[in-house]
Design an enzyme around this catalytic site. Sequence first.
Site, PDB file in Angstrom:
ATOM      1  N   ARG A 206       0.841  -1.203   0.000  1.00  0.00           N
ATOM      2  CA  ARG A 206       0.000   0.000   0.000  1.00  0.00           C
ATOM      3  C   ARG A 206       0.876   1.254   0.000  1.00  0.00           C
ATOM      4  O   ARG A 206       0.619   2.218  -0.724  1.00  0.00           O
ATOM      5  CB  ARG A 206      -0.923   0.000   1.227  1.00  0.00           C
ATOM      6  CG  ARG A 206      -2.056  -1.008   1.117  1.00  0.00           C
ATOM      7  CD  ARG A 206      -3.073  -0.827   2.226  1.00  0.00           C
ATOM      8  NE  ARG A 206      -2.603  -1.197   3.546  1.00  0.00           N
ATOM      9  CZ  ARG A 206      -2.876  -2.360   4.144  1.00  0.00           C
ATOM     10  NH1 ARG A 206      -3.628  -3.275   3.561  1.00  0.00           N
ATOM     11  NH2 ARG A 206      -2.421  -2.617   5.353  1.00  0.00           N
ATOM     12  N   PHE A 221     -11.913  -4.101  -4.580  1.00  0.00           N
ATOM     13  CA  PHE A 221     -11.891  -4.922  -3.359  1.00  0.00           C
ATOM     14  C   PHE A 221     -11.225  -4.094  -2.250  1.00  0.00           C
ATOM     15  O   PHE A 221     -10.208  -4.476  -1.682  1.00  0.00           O
ATOM     16  CB  PHE A 221     -11.157  -6.246  -3.573  1.00  0.00           C
ATOM     17  CG  PHE A 221     -11.682  -7.065  -4.727  1.00  0.00           C
ATOM     18  CD1 PHE A 221     -12.803  -7.872  -4.565  1.00  0.00           C
ATOM     19  CD2 PHE A 221     -11.065  -7.016  -5.969  1.00  0.00           C
ATOM     20  CE1 PHE A 221     -13.289  -8.630  -5.634  1.00  0.00           C
ATOM     21  CE2 PHE A 221     -11.543  -7.765  -7.039  1.00  0.00           C
ATOM     22  CZ  PHE A 221     -12.650  -8.583  -6.875  1.00  0.00           C
ATOM     23  N   ASP A 242     -16.224  -1.966  -3.088  1.00  0.00           N
ATOM     24  CA  ASP A 242     -16.308  -3.195  -2.300  1.00  0.00           C
ATOM     25  C   ASP A 242     -17.773  -3.599  -2.209  1.00  0.00           C
ATOM     26  O   ASP A 242     -18.657  -2.751  -2.301  1.00  0.00           O
ATOM     27  CB  ASP A 242     -15.728  -2.994  -0.888  1.00  0.00           C
ATOM     28  CG  ASP A 242     -15.309  -4.309  -0.250  1.00  0.00           C
ATOM     29  OD1 ASP A 242     -14.106  -4.634  -0.268  1.00  0.00           O
ATOM     30  OD2 ASP A 242     -16.184  -5.040   0.261  1.00  0.00           O
ATOM     31  N   SER A 243     -18.015  -4.897  -2.010  1.00  0.00           N
ATOM     32  CA  SER A 243     -19.407  -5.358  -1.911  1.00  0.00           C
ATOM     33  C   SER A 243     -19.933  -5.248  -0.484  1.00  0.00           C
ATOM     34  O   SER A 243     -21.109  -5.475  -0.249  1.00  0.00           O
ATOM     35  CB  SER A 243     -19.502  -6.814  -2.394  1.00  0.00           C
ATOM     36  OG  SER A 243     -18.601  -7.620  -1.664  1.00  0.00           O
ATOM     37  N   ASN A 269     -20.474  -5.165  -6.888  1.00  0.00           N
ATOM     38  CA  ASN A 269     -19.728  -6.371  -7.216  1.00  0.00           C
ATOM     39  C   ASN A 269     -18.673  -5.977  -8.262  1.00  0.00           C
ATOM     40  O   ASN A 269     -19.004  -5.457  -9.318  1.00  0.00           O
ATOM     41  CB  ASN A 269     -20.698  -7.409  -7.786  1.00  0.00           C
ATOM     42  CG  ASN A 269     -19.994  -8.713  -8.118  1.00  0.00           C
ATOM     43  OD1 ASN A 269     -18.826  -8.735  -8.515  1.00  0.00           O
ATOM     44  ND2 ASN A 269     -20.708  -9.796  -7.947  1.00  0.00           N
ATOM     45  N   ASP A 290      -7.081  -6.184  -5.512  1.00  0.00           N
ATOM     46  CA  ASP A 290      -6.683  -6.985  -4.350  1.00  0.00           C
ATOM     47  C   ASP A 290      -7.850  -7.858  -3.884  1.00  0.00           C
ATOM     48  O   ASP A 290      -8.426  -7.629  -2.828  1.00  0.00           O
ATOM     49  CB  ASP A 290      -6.226  -6.054  -3.213  1.00  0.00           C
ATOM     50  CG  ASP A 290      -5.730  -6.822  -1.995  1.00  0.00           C
ATOM     51  OD1 ASP A 290      -5.307  -7.982  -2.151  1.00  0.00           O
ATOM     52  OD2 ASP A 290      -5.776  -6.255  -0.881  1.00  0.00           O
ATOM     53  N   CYS A 330      -4.135 -13.801  -2.978  1.00  0.00           N
ATOM     54  CA  CYS A 330      -3.744 -14.335  -1.667  1.00  0.00           C
ATOM     55  C   CYS A 330      -4.171 -15.790  -1.529  1.00  0.00           C
ATOM     56  O   CYS A 330      -4.219 -16.318  -0.416  1.00  0.00           O
ATOM     57  CB  CYS A 330      -4.308 -13.476  -0.546  1.00  0.00           C
ATOM     58  SG  CYS A 330      -6.095 -13.352  -0.576  1.00  0.00           S
TER      59      CYS A 330
HETATM   60  N1  SAH Z   1      -7.445  -4.271  -0.216  1.00  0.00           N
HETATM   61  C1  SAH Z   1      -7.873  -4.485   1.150  1.00  0.00           C
HETATM   62  C2  SAH Z   1      -8.216  -5.933   1.451  1.00  0.00           C
HETATM   63  C3  SAH Z   1      -9.233  -6.561   0.532  1.00  0.00           C
HETATM   64  S1  SAH Z   1      -9.995  -7.967   1.219  1.00  0.00           S
HETATM   65  C4  SAH Z   1      -6.800  -3.947   2.110  1.00  0.00           C
HETATM   66  O1  SAH Z   1      -5.660  -3.693   1.694  1.00  0.00           O
HETATM   67  O2  SAH Z   1      -7.097  -3.795   3.301  1.00  0.00           O
HETATM   68  C5  SAH Z   1     -11.159  -8.413   0.039  1.00  0.00           C
HETATM   69  C6  SAH Z   1     -12.418  -7.565   0.007  1.00  0.00           C
HETATM   70  O3  SAH Z   1     -13.140  -7.967  -1.148  1.00  0.00           O
HETATM   71  C7  SAH Z   1     -13.388  -7.706   1.168  1.00  0.00           C
HETATM   72  O4  SAH Z   1     -13.590  -6.441   1.735  1.00  0.00           O
HETATM   73  C8  SAH Z   1     -14.700  -8.211   0.537  1.00  0.00           C
HETATM   74  O5  SAH Z   1     -15.850  -7.558   1.082  1.00  0.00           O
HETATM   75  C9  SAH Z   1     -14.528  -7.807  -0.893  1.00  0.00           C
HETATM   76  N2  SAH Z   1     -15.222  -8.601  -1.925  1.00  0.00           N
HETATM   77  C10 SAH Z   1     -15.265  -9.948  -2.056  1.00  0.00           C
HETATM   78  N3  SAH Z   1     -15.878 -10.294  -3.207  1.00  0.00           N
HETATM   79  C11 SAH Z   1     -16.234  -9.134  -3.830  1.00  0.00           C
HETATM   80  C12 SAH Z   1     -16.866  -8.823  -5.067  1.00  0.00           C
HETATM   81  N4  SAH Z   1     -17.254  -9.789  -5.917  1.00  0.00           N
HETATM   82  N5  SAH Z   1     -17.045  -7.520  -5.389  1.00  0.00           N
HETATM   83  C13 SAH Z   1     -16.637  -6.544  -4.544  1.00  0.00           C
HETATM   84  N6  SAH Z   1     -16.014  -6.775  -3.379  1.00  0.00           N
HETATM   85  C14 SAH Z   1     -15.814  -8.056  -3.018  1.00  0.00           C
END
Ligand code: SAH
Length: 387
Positions: A206, A221, A242-243, A269, A290, A330
């Site tokens: 980050r 995400f 984010d979802s 989504n 991510d 991950c």
């Molecule tokens: N980038 C963040 C961590 C991401 S964790 C950081 O650095 O802190 C993954 C995230 O993806 C979660 O918040 C989850 O709510 C979201 N997520 C999972 N599937 C998703 C989708 N299809 N569309 C949008 N968000 C999604």
Amino acid sequence: MSRPAVVVNARGATRWRYGHPWIFRSDVEPARIPPGIVRVEDRRGRFLGQALWSPRSEIRLRLLATAPADIGLDWWTDQIRRADRRRSAFHVGGGAYRVVHGEGDGLPSLIVDRYGDHVVAQLLSAGLESVRDHVAAAIRSALDPQSILLRNDVSVRRHEGLPLEIVQAYGVSPEMVEILEGPVRYRAALRTGQKTGAFLDQRENRELMGRLAHGRGLDLFSYQGLFALHLARQAASVMAVDSSGPALEIARQNAELNGLSNIQWREANVFDLLRALEEGGERFDTIVLDPPAFAKRKDAVERALAGYKEINLRAMRILSPGGVLFTASCSFHVGRGEFFGMLADAAADSGRRLVLERIVGQGTDHPELLTVPETGYLKGAILRASD
Ligand code: SAH
């Protein structure tokens, strides 16, 4: 101190010699011993080491020491102190980092994360759970925190026959702790956040992306918005997606905390939104991808790769010339080779010329041992469109 003895076969002993701390059920002679620390011997009665014993888990033994030393409070304290010393670079006031990364630090099934003055730990095996009081006391004496919260609400504990629970082991942990991450402030939700409150494994990435960010940014995400916060300091504007509504609510508070008003939060989504952005002809100069682990099991790898490819392909298509794309996975079950193969396929299909500027991974406070592949799971790349 006399410990109950467990006998392993030659294959089990070989794993330890090779540098892997786990011995599986099939390589251990049946024994009716409750969870705890045991003495491990080969079939001739030769001492091999001391290990955590989990009688109900497929992973029966996790090596702690090959010496016959007394594994008590002092031993745990010393191990945790040494792990913390290896992270001296992160000892900044108000920062968050991983102090103990389980097997990666020679302390199998133990996770210890530090959020400023507060500690959140996870005990992930029955053997470790049986010495919980020692471990909690050792964290106290090694790290001197104001509170210790055990986030033992992790599903892998089921394989060990352990309950999923959150336990206040010392002091009173606040709901939220304000953390300093380089130039960014954020609030971590210790009790309710994912993992132990935040995704500490991406901290270094980050900060790096914060330095590379420019123009119009897109954080996909986003969770509680941490990448977006770093991007927004340099980028003109950022769209963060984010979802999860509750995650975005904290993300909004985080933006306020930093006085940043150039982030647009979108609950959507990512798969649908990326399609819409592409169809709408939108372009972004800095993109972060991510996603959560798409492959939680080995048999899900193929589908996961298709999912990764879809979002990477679309992200590449909406990347401006000269733009930079951070992409990560991950999923432990998706290896580096498969991940970079997928990226190459996506790049080919996108028709873009993409430079692999940097290969990245989990932060250095999450050490990956060469002989223990399970300690490494995060792989990623920084790509730049050079067309
Ligand atoms: N980038 C963040 C961590 C991401 S964790 C950081 O650095 O802190 C993954 C995230 O993806 C979660 O918040 C989850 O709510 C979201 N997520 C999972 N599937 C998703 C989708 N299809 N569309 C949008 N968000 C999604």
